[in-house]
Design an enzyme around this catalytic site. Structure first.
Site, PDB file in Angstrom:
ATOM      1  N   GLU A  15      -4.032  -0.409  -8.998  1.00 27.34           N
ATOM      2  CA  GLU A  15      -3.085   0.694  -9.172  1.00 27.34           C
ATOM      3  C   GLU A  15      -1.751   0.041  -9.564  1.00 27.34           C
ATOM      4  OE1 GLU A  15      -2.348   2.909  -5.516  1.00 27.34           O
ATOM      5  OE2 GLU A  15      -2.297   4.793  -6.598  1.00 27.34           O
ATOM      6  N   HIS A  42      -1.206  -3.009  -7.044  1.00 26.00           N
ATOM      7  CA  HIS A  42      -1.939  -2.679  -5.810  1.00 26.00           C
ATOM      8  C   HIS A  42      -3.434  -2.923  -6.012  1.00 26.00           C
ATOM      9  CE1 HIS A  42      -2.935   0.702  -2.676  1.00 26.00           C
ATOM     10  NE2 HIS A  42      -3.066  -0.497  -2.158  1.00 26.00           N
ATOM     11  N   SER A  66       0.831  -1.208   0.000  1.00 26.76           N
ATOM     12  CA  SER A  66       0.000   0.000   0.000  1.00 26.76           C
ATOM     13  C   SER A  66       0.860   1.251   0.000  1.00 26.76           C
ATOM     14  CB  SER A  66      -0.851   0.067   1.268  1.00 26.76           C
ATOM     15  OG  SER A  66      -1.551  -1.101   1.468  1.00 26.76           O
TER      16      SER A  66
HETATM   17  P1  NAD Z   1      -2.456  -9.781   6.423  1.00 25.43           P
HETATM   18  O1  NAD Z   1      -1.825  -9.482   7.708  1.00 25.43           O
HETATM   19  O2  NAD Z   1      -3.915 -10.112   6.385  1.00 25.43           O
HETATM   20  O3  NAD Z   1      -1.686 -11.023   5.718  1.00 25.43           O
HETATM   21  C1  NAD Z   1      -0.309 -11.070   5.597  1.00 25.43           C
HETATM   22  C2  NAD Z   1       0.121 -12.535   5.477  1.00 25.43           C
HETATM   23  O4  NAD Z   1       1.510 -12.561   5.124  1.00 25.43           O
HETATM   24  C3  NAD Z   1      -0.031 -13.336   6.786  1.00 25.43           C
HETATM   25  O5  NAD Z   1      -0.838 -14.490   6.557  1.00 25.43           O
HETATM   26  C4  NAD Z   1       1.405 -13.720   7.140  1.00 25.43           C
HETATM   27  O6  NAD Z   1       1.512 -15.000   7.737  1.00 25.43           O
HETATM   28  C5  NAD Z   1       2.068 -13.694   5.775  1.00 25.43           C
HETATM   29  N1  NAD Z   1       3.525 -13.518   5.798  1.00 25.43           N
HETATM   30  C6  NAD Z   1       4.272 -12.706   6.596  1.00 25.43           C
HETATM   31  N2  NAD Z   1       5.583 -12.846   6.306  1.00 25.43           N
HETATM   32  C7  NAD Z   1       5.670 -13.765   5.302  1.00 25.43           C
HETATM   33  C8  NAD Z   1       6.754 -14.332   4.576  1.00 25.43           C
HETATM   34  N3  NAD Z   1       8.014 -13.996   4.828  1.00 25.43           N
HETATM   35  N4  NAD Z   1       6.477 -15.241   3.622  1.00 25.43           N
HETATM   36  C9  NAD Z   1       5.187 -15.612   3.374  1.00 25.43           C
HETATM   37  N5  NAD Z   1       4.118 -15.101   4.040  1.00 25.43           N
HETATM   38  C10 NAD Z   1       4.345 -14.186   4.975  1.00 25.43           C
HETATM   39  O7  NAD Z   1      -2.120  -8.547   5.461  1.00 25.43           O
HETATM   40  P2  NAD Z   1      -2.992  -7.963   4.244  1.00 25.43           P
HETATM   41  O8  NAD Z   1      -3.983  -6.990   4.776  1.00 25.43           O
HETATM   42  O9  NAD Z   1      -3.418  -9.082   3.361  1.00 25.43           O
HETATM   43  O10 NAD Z   1      -1.878  -7.077   3.499  1.00 25.43           O
HETATM   44  C11 NAD Z   1      -0.931  -7.660   2.640  1.00 25.43           C
HETATM   45  C12 NAD Z   1      -0.334  -6.586   1.762  1.00 25.43           C
HETATM   46  O11 NAD Z   1      -1.367  -5.983   0.986  1.00 25.43           O
HETATM   47  C13 NAD Z   1       0.348  -5.451   2.519  1.00 25.43           C
HETATM   48  O12 NAD Z   1       1.472  -5.025   1.786  1.00 25.43           O
HETATM   49  C14 NAD Z   1      -0.723  -4.365   2.548  1.00 25.43           C
HETATM   50  O13 NAD Z   1      -0.188  -3.066   2.631  1.00 25.43           O
HETATM   51  C15 NAD Z   1      -1.371  -4.568   1.178  1.00 25.43           C
HETATM   52  N6  NAD Z   1      -2.751  -4.080   1.062  1.00 25.43           N
HETATM   53  C16 NAD Z   1      -3.657  -4.301   2.063  1.00 25.43           C
HETATM   54  C17 NAD Z   1      -4.974  -3.852   1.888  1.00 25.43           C
HETATM   55  C18 NAD Z   1      -6.023  -4.115   2.942  1.00 25.43           C
HETATM   56  O14 NAD Z   1      -7.106  -3.483   2.879  1.00 25.43           O
HETATM   57  N7  NAD Z   1      -5.799  -5.015   3.891  1.00 25.43           N
HETATM   58  C19 NAD Z   1      -5.349  -3.194   0.711  1.00 25.43           C
HETATM   59  C20 NAD Z   1      -4.395  -3.016  -0.301  1.00 25.43           C
HETATM   60  C21 NAD Z   1      -3.092  -3.466  -0.117  1.00 25.43           C
END
Ligand code: NAD
Length: 305
Positions: free
Chosen positions: A154, A142, A121
């Site tokens: 994005e 994104h 993000s």
């Molecule tokens: P989340 O916490 O729900 O999930 C993250 C996952 O990554 C977890 O299951 C964790 O176990 C895993 N993980 C951590 N380290 C790891 C590694 N080394 N290898 C493999 N897996 C690993 O997070 P999320 O909300 O899904 O966000 C993920 C990404 O997406 C982030 O970069 C976030 O900024 C981006 N994002 C999130 C949103 C949102 O609304 N949640 C929207 C757009 C973008």
């Protein structure tokens, strides 16, 4: 250059499971990778539930669901999942150290032609590219939450991302029936550079007593035709996530206009993280995103709007 067929998705949380779902639905072979086996199990359960929801709406058939689920293989070891990948989409925890470590590993493990994308993000794509030897093949992809529903992708070009790689990712997004928008790599890209200052200003309006939670959200919903007010949206995104993104904007531009509101800092420090733990600007029923009541401040019946 590449024909994209095999795609690895790193991280199976909120975003990773949604990305895997959409890719598998459109016929791509997906290796879904997470260091946590329970997270992978939960992701498969969520994908199944969301595919069932699409069937109930008449958007998919049982056969489509079976095919989609068969297209996904899960792995807890990165080296098992990424070998065949034409593209890797990283959607692991939003933490710069974790992401740089993952991209270093990917650069060493993947074939030279493999494109490495991040769903970050706010973390700089150029910074991620700097720890690899393939800066031209590093790009931001994104997606928005919830991925199966939201149309926007994005597409973020790092300083060295090639035209060819950008075109391939724009094209893939269209094949997933998304609408890609190309942007350059500056703090917050476009989505969060505009959204987060609005959320921060809403929090400042509350902090300075201009209006209460429900009043601020009602003004933005009814006055600006936003589907959800900025304070409720902040709760859904996660107040810790909003704070982190504001810090990226503040550090990246060095401009005080991005300084996070002290109320946001206090709420995060107090462990009020929004819908995910039931307490934010509103309170939520345990384990759900159903809004119960505006927390503290001035409560008004406008909540039901
Ligand atoms: P989340 O916490 O729900 O999930 C993250 C996952 O990554 C977890 O299951 C964790 O176990 C895993 N993980 C951590 N380290 C790891 C590694 N080394 N290898 C493999 N897996 C690993 O997070 P999320 O909300 O899904 O966000 C993920 C990404 O997406 C982030 O970069 C976030 O900024 C981006 N994002 C999130 C949103 C949102 O609304 N949640 C929207 C757009 C973008």
């Amino acid at each position: 250059m590449n024909i994209i067929k095999n795609i690895a998705v790193i991280g199976s949380g909120t975003m990773g499971n949604g990305i895997a779902h959409v890719l598998a639905q459109f016929g791509y072979q997906v290796a879904l990778i997470d260091i946590s086996a329970p997270a992978l199990e939960k992701a498969l359960a969520t994908i199944t539930k969301n595919l069932d929801r699409q069937i109930a709406k008449g958007a998919l058939t049982e056969t489509d669901k079976t095919k989609a689920l068969n297209n996904i293989k899960t792995h807890t070891k990165i080296e098992e999942g990424v070998k065949q990948a034409d593209l890797v989409i990283e959607a692991a925890t939003e933490n710069v150290t974790i992401k740089l470590d993952i991209f270093k590993q990917l650069d060493a493990l993947c074939a030279p032609n493999t494109i490495l994308a991040s769903n970050t993000s706010s973390i700089s794509i150029t910074k991620i590219a700097s720890v690899t030897k393939r800066a031209d093949k590093i790009i931001g992809m994104h997606f928005m939450n919830p991925v199966p529903v939201m149309k926007l992708v994005e597409v973020i070009r790092g300083y060295s991302t090639s035209d060819e790689v950008t075109m391939l990712i724009m094209d893939l997004s269209k094949k997933l029936e998304k609408i890609p928008v190309e942007v350059n790599d500056y703090p917050g890209f476009v989505a969060n550079r505009i959204l987060m200052p609005m959320i921060n200003e809403a929090i400042y309006s509350l902090y300075e007593g201009v209006a209460g939670v429900a009043e601020i959200d009602t003004v933005m919903k009814l006055g600006m035709a936003h589907p959800m007010g900025p304070l409720q949206l902040a709760d859904f995104i996660g107040l810790d996530v909003c704070l982190n993104i504001l810090k990226v904007l503040h550090d990246g531009f060095g401009n005080p206009k991005y300084a996070p509101c002290p109320l946001l800092v206090n709420m995060v420090t107090a462990g009020h993280l929004g819908a995910k733990n039931g307490k934010g600007f509103y309170e939520y029923s345990p384990g759900s995103k159903d809004l119960v009541v505006a927390a503290g401040f001035r409560k008004k019946e406008a909540l039901s709007l």
